[in-house]
Design a protein around this motif. Structure first.
Motif, PDB file in Angstrom:
ATOM      1  N   ARG A  75       0.825  -1.201   0.000  1.00  0.00           N
ATOM      2  CA  ARG A  75       0.000   0.000   0.000  1.00  0.00           C
ATOM      3  C   ARG A  75       0.865   1.259   0.000  1.00  0.00           C
ATOM      4  N   VAL A  77       1.633   4.925   1.515  1.00  0.00           N
ATOM      5  CA  VAL A  77       1.484   5.593   2.811  1.00  0.00           C
ATOM      6  C   VAL A  77       0.935   6.984   2.534  1.00  0.00           C
ATOM      7  N   THR A  79      -0.534   9.211   4.914  1.00  0.00           N
ATOM      8  CA  THR A  79      -0.805   9.953   6.142  1.00  0.00           C
ATOM      9  C   THR A  79      -0.554  11.444   5.919  1.00  0.00           C
ATOM     10  N   GLU A 193       6.293   8.572   9.118  1.00  0.00           N
ATOM     11  CA  GLU A 193       4.973   9.205   9.146  1.00  0.00           C
ATOM     12  C   GLU A 193       4.918  10.303  10.203  1.00  0.00           C
ATOM     13  N   GLU A 202      -3.558   8.219  12.690  1.00  0.00           N
ATOM     14  CA  GLU A 202      -3.160   7.811  11.342  1.00  0.00           C
ATOM     15  C   GLU A 202      -2.027   6.784  11.394  1.00  0.00           C
ATOM     16  N   ASP A 206      -2.382   2.884  10.062  1.00  0.00           N
ATOM     17  CA  ASP A 206      -1.517   2.323   9.017  1.00  0.00           C
ATOM     18  C   ASP A 206      -0.775   1.092   9.532  1.00  0.00           C
TER      19      ASP A 206
END
Length: 277
Positions: A75, A77, A79, A193, A202, A206
């Protein structure tokens, strides 16, 4: 003299009788209610993760509700503060152990990944994987961190600092992975992040997405909260030297952490720019 000697011996024996229970207690008093409670918590964790492991499979057919990308734990990221298409994460695109590598490698090709951030392998191990030389992965820049799972260890911090600096001198899009893309990848992505100004919620969501993909843990369920509290929230609290990460400036905390483990300030600034929108 004989009377004095007898008196001394008698005194010694009396003191021995008085001290022996005390000395014995110092050895045997360790098991307390606190210790039993801690043992109980350890046992609870062991049972939880033992049962969790039984839910994971390397068989694609065992996950009919997941897309191919979710099965590969691949996936972007997305955020807060993270540039679109700058950072991705996944299971290993080259290690065939989990039967997810071909999906992850094809996804990386589609995403146009330029730098693979490999947290788990040595060069020898990497090149020994079947099909490695034919992969998209092998044609791009590869950074080998070879991290252990001890996030607080000097070795982990030293290697992470070196790797983060290498990222600063590489080109996005980056793909961060370990073997499953869950633990080490989860921690490193969480640090990045936070650095880019993500919220605690967030970062947690994740991190836990991997547990949904592998084990079917549903968001904000009891199991979800258990993993969040015992893993990423606890890991970041230790890394940032705080009791709880809620309510703190995560970007500043992540920057201080990276500086403390040895990442030069200029490399942190450069990486920030490369991950920015």
């Amino acid at each position: 003299m004989k009377q004095i000697s007898i008196a001394v011996i008698a005194l010694f024996l009396a003191l021995s009788c008085l001290l022996s229970p005390i000395m014995g207690e110092s050895k045997s008093r360790v098991p307390s209610k606190t210790t039993k409670r801690e043992k109980g918590k350890t046992s609870q964790k062991q049972n939880f993760y033992r049962n969790l492991a039984k839910r994971r499979s390397n068989n694609r057919a065992a996950y009919p509700r997941l897309s191919d990308l979710e099965f590969a734990n691949f996936r972007a990221v997305n955020t807060s503060g993270m540039g679109k298409g700058k950072l991705y994460r996944s299971s290993s695109p080259v290690n065939p152990w989990g039967n997810r590598n071909l999906i992850a490698d094809n996804a990386a090709r589609t995403a146009g990944i330029k730098t693979f951030v490999n947290l788990s392998d040595t060069e020898k191990k990497l090149k020994g994987y079947k099909g490695f030389k034919y992969s998209y992965y092998s044609s791009q820049r590869i950074l080998l961190f070879n991290l252990n799972w001890k996030y607080q260890s000097e070795e982990f911090r030293r290697k992470l600092a070196k790797g983060i600096s290498l990222m600063a001198h590489s080109q996005p899009p980056f793909l961060v992975h370990c073997d499953m893309g869950k633990d080490r990848a989860g921690f490193v992505c969480a640090i990045l992040e936070c650095l880019m100004d993500a919220s605690a919620e967030e970062v947690t969501d994740d991190y836990l997405a991997s547990f949904t993909n592998y084990f079917g843990i549903q968001p904000h369920s009891k199991d979800y909260d258990f993993v969040a509290n015992n893993e990423i929230l606890a890991f970041l609290a230790l890394a940032f030297s705080v009791k709880n990460i809620n309510g703190i400036n995560l970007a500043a905390a992540a920057e201080r952490y990276l500086l403390r483990i040895g990442v030069p300030a200029k490399d942190i600034a450069t990486l920030r720019l490369k991950l920015s929108p």
